[in-house]
Design a protein around this motif. Sequence first.
Motif, PDB file in Angstrom:
ATOM      1  N   ILE A 279       0.859  -1.178   0.000  1.00  0.00           N
ATOM      2  CA  ILE A 279       0.000   0.000   0.000  1.00  0.00           C
ATOM      3  C   ILE A 279       0.903   1.238   0.000  1.00  0.00           C
ATOM      4  O   ILE A 279       2.121   1.147   0.181  1.00  0.00           O
ATOM      5  N   LEU A 280       0.303   2.383  -0.215  1.00  0.00           N
ATOM      6  CA  LEU A 280       1.066   3.627  -0.192  1.00  0.00           C
ATOM      7  C   LEU A 280       1.728   3.820   1.173  1.00  0.00           C
ATOM      8  O   LEU A 280       1.091   3.675   2.219  1.00  0.00           O
ATOM      9  N   GLU A 285       8.279   5.388  -0.395  1.00  0.00           N
ATOM     10  CA  GLU A 285       7.942   5.308  -1.814  1.00  0.00           C
ATOM     11  C   GLU A 285       9.182   5.451  -2.692  1.00  0.00           C
ATOM     12  O   GLU A 285       9.381   4.683  -3.634  1.00  0.00           O
ATOM     13  N   ARG A 322       7.274  -2.238  -6.886  1.00  0.00           N
ATOM     14  CA  ARG A 322       6.008  -2.376  -7.614  1.00  0.00           C
ATOM     15  C   ARG A 322       6.258  -2.623  -9.095  1.00  0.00           C
ATOM     16  O   ARG A 322       5.604  -3.490  -9.712  1.00  0.00           O
ATOM     17  N   ASP A 343      -1.851  -3.846  -7.668  1.00  0.00           N
ATOM     18  CA  ASP A 343      -1.087  -2.730  -7.119  1.00  0.00           C
ATOM     19  C   ASP A 343      -1.699  -2.351  -5.767  1.00  0.00           C
ATOM     20  O   ASP A 343      -2.879  -2.013  -5.677  1.00  0.00           O
ATOM     21  N   ARG A 345      -1.620   0.184  -4.042  1.00  0.00           N
ATOM     22  CA  ARG A 345      -2.189   1.530  -3.921  1.00  0.00           C
ATOM     23  C   ARG A 345      -3.667   1.556  -4.292  1.00  0.00           C
ATOM     24  O   ARG A 345      -4.360   2.542  -4.011  1.00  0.00           O
ATOM     25  N   GLY A 349      -4.322   4.288  -1.266  1.00  0.00           N
ATOM     26  CA  GLY A 349      -3.482   5.155  -2.077  1.00  0.00           C
ATOM     27  C   GLY A 349      -3.469   6.585  -1.576  1.00  0.00           C
ATOM     28  O   GLY A 349      -3.771   6.861  -0.402  1.00  0.00           O
ATOM     29  N   TYR A 353      -4.727   8.151   1.980  1.00  0.00           N
ATOM     30  CA  TYR A 353      -3.750   8.723   2.907  1.00  0.00           C
ATOM     31  C   TYR A 353      -4.160  10.137   3.324  1.00  0.00           C
ATOM     32  O   TYR A 353      -3.994  10.528   4.488  1.00  0.00           O
TER      33      TYR A 353
END
Length: 390
Positions: A279-280, A285, A322, A343, A345, A349, A353
């Motif tokens: 996840i984000l 990142e 990713r 994915d 996110r 995402g 957030y």
Amino acid sequence: MSTEQPLTTTPVTAELLRGAVDIEPTAHGLLPHRLPAAARRQIPENDLLAVAEAQPSGVRLVFRTRATVIELDALATKRAYVGAPLPADGVYDLVVDGKPAGQATAPGGRVRTTDMATGAVEVTEGPAGTARFTGLPGHAKDVEIWLPHNEGSELIALRTDAPVEPLAAGRRKVWLHHGSSISHGSNATHPTGTWPALAAARGGVDLVNLGFSGSALLDPFTARAMRDTPADLISVKLGINIVNADLMRLRAFGPAVHGFLDTVREGHPTAPLLVVSAILCPVQEDTPGPLAPDFGDGVIRFKATGDPADVAAGRLTLSVIRSELARIVKQRAADDPHLHYLDGRELYGAADYAELPLPDEVHPSQEAHLRIGDNFARLAFGPGGAFAGA
């Protein structure tokens, strides 16, 4: 004059447990494990995984009874950190005929305190406690007692005021999931509130949760455990712990993923297999690990300590992982039509957030667990999803 019926003790046995991969007899009772003994012998000494796999996230007692009173004696092993408050007692969730029906705690237990600066561990012993549920309807009903996801639980005795009958397995498909602390349930407030438990309830499947805090590290023994665990649906959520630990470089990561998936496929050649990325997590990142705790205001938060410039030399970030996972799944799917990629996110995402930030910069809140579980159920079990029709 009391009208309560005397309570009868029923031995806690394997046929009453779901979600455990192994069960170890102890001096106090039975300790559910989420890795088999052969895998546990290969865990590095003093590794976090040894603690995480003995915390029964997703493990529950399942039986049929007319009981109106249920008691479960258990000895907890709580995990604490030097400089942080002691953890609250773990929550036992009661589910009756598929619906939430109560919560309880079993106070006491031992405390395992870790100094995150030195790695030193101190264990303080404490007494067993009792989780008690009363006022239940007297008709025959299916009962589940979900054990705390965030503390070890040695099961000592189950007592009820009516007989207990094990429920036959196989009524629903089994979903086997592996992931990190987020899958384990970090920051969830109760065991049926972790995102995998929420998604399993919405998907109508039986969960075996191999989410291990800090330990989704592509370990071969974990892959072999998944290979040998009966399952109809399988998912692996990869990335965050690899970056957190600064465990490997890009050259090693791709072959390690291939090897992990190869091993899983040895035992489950045609089961739907969903690879899910992280996840984000803004701090990781585009910044490599390792991740470090920050106690600046008395609350544990985390920060990435790597240099983004080192990505060119093969250091990993969530963005890099990713892309690599998507590439690997696309390549393998040419020969494996039951392999899919999601994915992470899409589960949580940027928009999520902004609304539900990560309290410690890494782990989602209880509200975010609910959203991730809903999104996973929709994307995996819904029309067109990897698990559609389960």
